[in-house]
Design a protein around this motif. Sequence first.
Motif, mmCIF file in Angstrom:
data_model
loop_
_atom_site.group_PDB
_atom_site.id
_atom_site.type_symbol
_atom_site.label_atom_id
_atom_site.label_comp_id
_atom_site.label_asym_id
_atom_site.label_seq_id
_atom_site.Cartn_x
_atom_site.Cartn_y
_atom_site.Cartn_z
ATOM 1 N N THR A 59 38.663 52.561 25.088
ATOM 2 C CA THR A 59 37.502 52.374 25.913
ATOM 3 C C THR A 59 36.770 53.668 26.127
ATOM 4 O O THR A 59 37.243 54.734 25.824
ATOM 5 C CB THR A 59 37.896 51.836 27.298
ATOM 6 O OG1 THR A 59 38.508 52.873 28.005
ATOM 7 C CG2 THR A 59 38.810 50.676 27.208
ATOM 8 N N LEU A 60 35.629 53.555 26.725
ATOM 9 C CA LEU A 60 34.832 54.728 27.028
ATOM 10 C C LEU A 60 35.208 55.251 28.404
ATOM 11 O O LEU A 60 34.455 55.919 29.062
ATOM 12 C CB LEU A 60 33.354 54.372 26.995
ATOM 13 C CG LEU A 60 32.411 55.558 26.885
ATOM 14 C CD1 LEU A 60 32.679 56.363 25.659
ATOM 15 C CD2 LEU A 60 30.984 55.094 26.936
ATOM 16 N N THR A 61 36.397 54.946 28.864
ATOM 17 C CA THR A 61 36.857 55.360 30.172
ATOM 18 C C THR A 61 38.180 56.068 30.025
ATOM 19 O O THR A 61 39.217 55.462 30.101
ATOM 20 C CB THR A 61 37.032 54.138 31.086
ATOM 21 O OG1 THR A 61 35.750 53.659 31.380
ATOM 22 C CG2 THR A 61 37.739 54.418 32.344
ATOM 23 N N ALA A 62 38.159 57.340 29.784
ATOM 24 C CA ALA A 62 39.386 58.070 29.551
ATOM 25 C C ALA A 62 40.134 58.322 30.838
ATOM 26 O O ALA A 62 41.344 58.445 30.847
ATOM 27 C CB ALA A 62 39.100 59.393 28.857
ATOM 28 N N ALA A 63 39.432 58.425 31.960
ATOM 29 C CA ALA A 63 40.108 58.733 33.204
ATOM 30 C C ALA A 63 39.325 58.147 34.370
ATOM 31 O O ALA A 63 38.769 58.853 35.183
ATOM 32 C CB ALA A 63 40.256 60.239 33.366
ATOM 33 N N SER A 64 39.281 56.839 34.455
ATOM 34 C CA SER A 64 38.528 56.187 35.517
ATOM 35 C C SER A 64 39.150 56.514 36.865
ATOM 36 O O SER A 64 40.368 56.599 36.992
ATOM 37 C CB SER A 64 38.534 54.671 35.322
ATOM 38 O OG SER A 64 37.944 54.328 34.116
ATOM 39 N N PRO A 65 38.329 56.676 37.919
ATOM 40 C CA PRO A 65 38.879 56.913 39.242
ATOM 41 C C PRO A 65 39.642 55.701 39.737
ATOM 42 O O PRO A 65 39.355 54.580 39.368
ATOM 43 C CB PRO A 65 37.631 57.170 40.097
ATOM 44 C CG PRO A 65 36.531 56.487 39.357
ATOM 45 C CD PRO A 65 36.875 56.620 37.914
ATOM 46 N N ALA A 66 40.612 55.966 40.585
ATOM 47 C CA ALA A 66 41.371 54.855 41.149
ATOM 48 C C ALA A 66 40.442 53.984 41.968
ATOM 49 O O ALA A 66 39.475 54.436 42.552
ATOM 50 C CB ALA A 66 42.488 55.409 42.034
ATOM 51 N N ALA A 67 40.757 52.705 42.010
ATOM 52 C CA ALA A 67 39.856 51.802 42.731
ATOM 53 C C ALA A 67 40.607 50.625 43.308
ATOM 54 O O ALA A 67 41.589 50.166 42.764
ATOM 55 C CB ALA A 67 38.768 51.292 41.794
ATOM 56 N N ALA A 68 40.092 50.136 44.433
ATOM 57 C CA ALA A 68 40.630 48.912 45.002
ATOM 58 C C ALA A 68 40.114 47.741 44.204
ATOM 59 O O ALA A 68 39.035 47.788 43.641
ATOM 60 C CB ALA A 68 40.175 48.797 46.459
ATOM 61 N N GLN A 69 40.884 46.685 44.166
ATOM 62 C CA GLN A 69 40.446 45.486 43.443
ATOM 63 C C GLN A 69 39.949 44.428 44.412
ATOM 64 O O GLN A 69 40.556 44.155 45.429
ATOM 65 C CB GLN A 69 41.582 44.906 42.617
ATOM 66 C CG GLN A 69 41.193 43.577 41.997
ATOM 67 C CD GLN A 69 42.105 43.198 40.879
ATOM 68 O OE1 GLN A 69 42.778 44.030 40.317
ATOM 69 N NE2 GLN A 69 42.123 41.930 40.543
ATOM 70 N N ALA A 70 38.813 43.886 44.056
ATOM 71 C CA ALA A 70 38.264 42.802 44.855
ATOM 72 C C ALA A 70 38.990 41.519 44.533
ATOM 73 O O ALA A 70 39.606 41.381 43.482
ATOM 74 C CB ALA A 70 36.776 42.630 44.546
ATOM 75 N N ALA A 71 38.895 40.571 45.451
ATOM 76 C CA ALA A 71 39.386 39.242 45.126
ATOM 77 C C ALA A 71 38.558 38.702 43.974
ATOM 78 O O ALA A 71 37.336 38.733 44.030
ATOM 79 C CB ALA A 71 39.256 38.336 46.342
ATOM 80 N N PRO A 72 39.190 38.249 42.890
ATOM 81 C CA PRO A 72 38.431 37.795 41.722
ATOM 82 C C PRO A 72 37.469 36.680 42.088
ATOM 83 O O PRO A 72 37.832 35.743 42.797
ATOM 84 C CB PRO A 72 39.519 37.285 40.769
ATOM 85 C CG PRO A 72 40.766 37.971 41.221
ATOM 86 C CD PRO A 72 40.632 38.120 42.706
ATOM 87 N N PRO A 73 36.218 36.773 41.672
ATOM 88 C CA PRO A 73 35.288 35.680 41.932
ATOM 89 C C PRO A 73 35.758 34.413 41.251
ATOM 90 O O PRO A 73 36.386 34.458 40.203
ATOM 91 C CB PRO A 73 33.972 36.182 41.339
ATOM 92 C CG PRO A 73 34.362 37.239 40.362
ATOM 93 C CD PRO A 73 35.609 37.857 40.901
ATOM 94 N N ALA A 74 35.438 33.291 41.840
ATOM 95 C CA ALA A 74 35.956 32.025 41.336
ATOM 96 C C ALA A 74 35.476 31.710 39.935
ATOM 97 O O ALA A 74 36.142 30.989 39.193
ATOM 98 C CB ALA A 74 35.546 30.901 42.291
ATOM 99 N N ASN A 75 34.321 32.255 39.557
ATOM 100 C CA ASN A 75 33.769 31.911 38.256
ATOM 101 C C ASN A 75 33.863 33.047 37.251
ATOM 102 O O ASN A 75 33.108 33.119 36.303
ATOM 103 C CB ASN A 75 32.308 31.465 38.395
ATOM 104 C CG ASN A 75 31.451 32.529 39.068
ATOM 105 O OD1 ASN A 75 31.972 33.493 39.613
ATOM 106 N ND2 ASN A 75 30.146 32.330 39.048
ATOM 107 N N ALA A 76 34.782 33.980 37.459
ATOM 108 C CA ALA A 76 35.015 35.049 36.488
ATOM 109 C C ALA A 76 36.499 35.116 36.174
ATOM 110 O O ALA A 76 37.351 34.833 37.009
ATOM 111 C CB ALA A 76 34.541 36.389 37.026
ATOM 112 N N HIS A 77 36.806 35.483 34.952
ATOM 113 C CA HIS A 77 38.191 35.586 34.518
ATOM 114 C C HIS A 77 38.563 37.057 34.468
ATOM 115 O O HIS A 77 38.033 37.811 33.669
ATOM 116 C CB HIS A 77 38.348 34.960 33.134
ATOM 117 C CG HIS A 77 39.696 35.157 32.531
ATOM 118 N ND1 HIS A 77 40.836 34.598 33.064
ATOM 119 C CD2 HIS A 77 40.092 35.870 31.445
ATOM 120 C CE1 HIS A 77 41.874 34.951 32.316
ATOM 121 N NE2 HIS A 77 41.449 35.717 31.338
ATOM 122 N N CYS A 78 39.480 37.483 35.323
ATOM 123 C CA CYS A 78 39.793 38.902 35.474
ATOM 124 C C CYS A 78 41.160 39.267 34.923
ATOM 125 O O CYS A 78 41.662 40.359 35.173
ATOM 126 C CB CYS A 78 39.725 39.295 36.946
ATOM 127 S SG CYS A 78 38.102 39.008 37.667
#
Length: 394
Positions: A19-38
């Motif tokens: 990916t183009l993300t070699a070192a993404s910052p840490a992040a909290a995860q949101a509750a997955p939206p009902a209409n997206a596959h996470c």
Amino acid sequence: MTNRKTYAALAAAALVAATLTAASPAAAQAAPPANAHCGTSTGDTGANAWTDHAELRSALETLEAQRSDVLDVSQIGTSNQGRAIWAARTGTGPKVVLITSEIHGNEKTGTDALLALLRDFTAPTPEARRLRSQVTLVAVPKMNPDAAELDRRGNDRTWAEVVADFPQLASARPAWNYYTQPRSGDDYASRPGFDVNRDYHPDLDYVPRPEDFPGSSAQTGWYIHPESQAVRDLYKSLKGEFGTVDTYIDLHHQGPCDLDESGENQVTMSLSGKFIDIDNHQEYDRGYRLDYSKQLTLAAYDALQTRGESPFGSLTLYPQDIDLPGTGLGSFALNGSGTVLFEVRGQTQTWGAKQRGQLVRTVVNGLDGIIDALAAGTVAQIDPARYDDIPETQ
């Protein structure tokens, strides 16, 4: 370009494999939206809703026939599986804008956005004529057609085929970005492929050497694939004609479940103008212009922000702690182009074709902002220091 942060398995794969993300910052995860596959498996790909290779050919041929006085469509290469790679060129201005889409075949909004942009840019209107007098626009929609037809990230090519084209690599280990195991629901075991967005090199005349393999995400690529070679050769041709390619924009996707700084809104799109650590690549610096890339990025950001409290306003800054000279953005930035990344919400395996119209229009509006600022000459008046004020993804 890839999912990140919101799904641990994909984020780990992103750091190792492409990916183009070699070192993404840490992040909290949101509750997955009902209409997206996470998750990490294939969900609603929605592939039939997007423009396929045959439909792209038809759309380009039709538009060229309608606007033949201002638009030229040419084949600039052929994919590994024999599919045409096209470039559409319009405008006569001194500022060259090169835009590519769908280097990853499951990231599809960019192709539809480029078709819309070409229709607008070639229109017989005073505004379009003004833009064409100042800007030469060159678009390469669906630059990785084999991956696009398979609706997956990697192209359709084996290491044996690479060695057949480059016999000097017979003793080399396969490239680090060679996929041979299942990924995101795609069976690379039976149809291997590569992440083409790690195949670029800032030396546009580089010839692959066995000692440069298998390489890594932090190192340069090799131009071993016909897809990256086609874009490289087009870029070289434009540099020869104009002296420089003023602006290069690459259109990608990320995950569907990231939140903005407020923690309340899902990110519609992330932007970035920084892809390398220049201190690590001084030998390849041929006019690196980070501030200019930041100004271009802000031109897109400002254009979208003017639309107020709408989904177009949920924009963030893509992670900046990356060093990726093997990407098209990193390579062309080192060659003196202003560079901008668009990362739209959701790849097909996680988001399908949901909100297709809105997301395509987001890309078009952002591209319009850059082109308008270039044509008017106002991009130079943008304070690059404001770049750091763009909200980060949570």
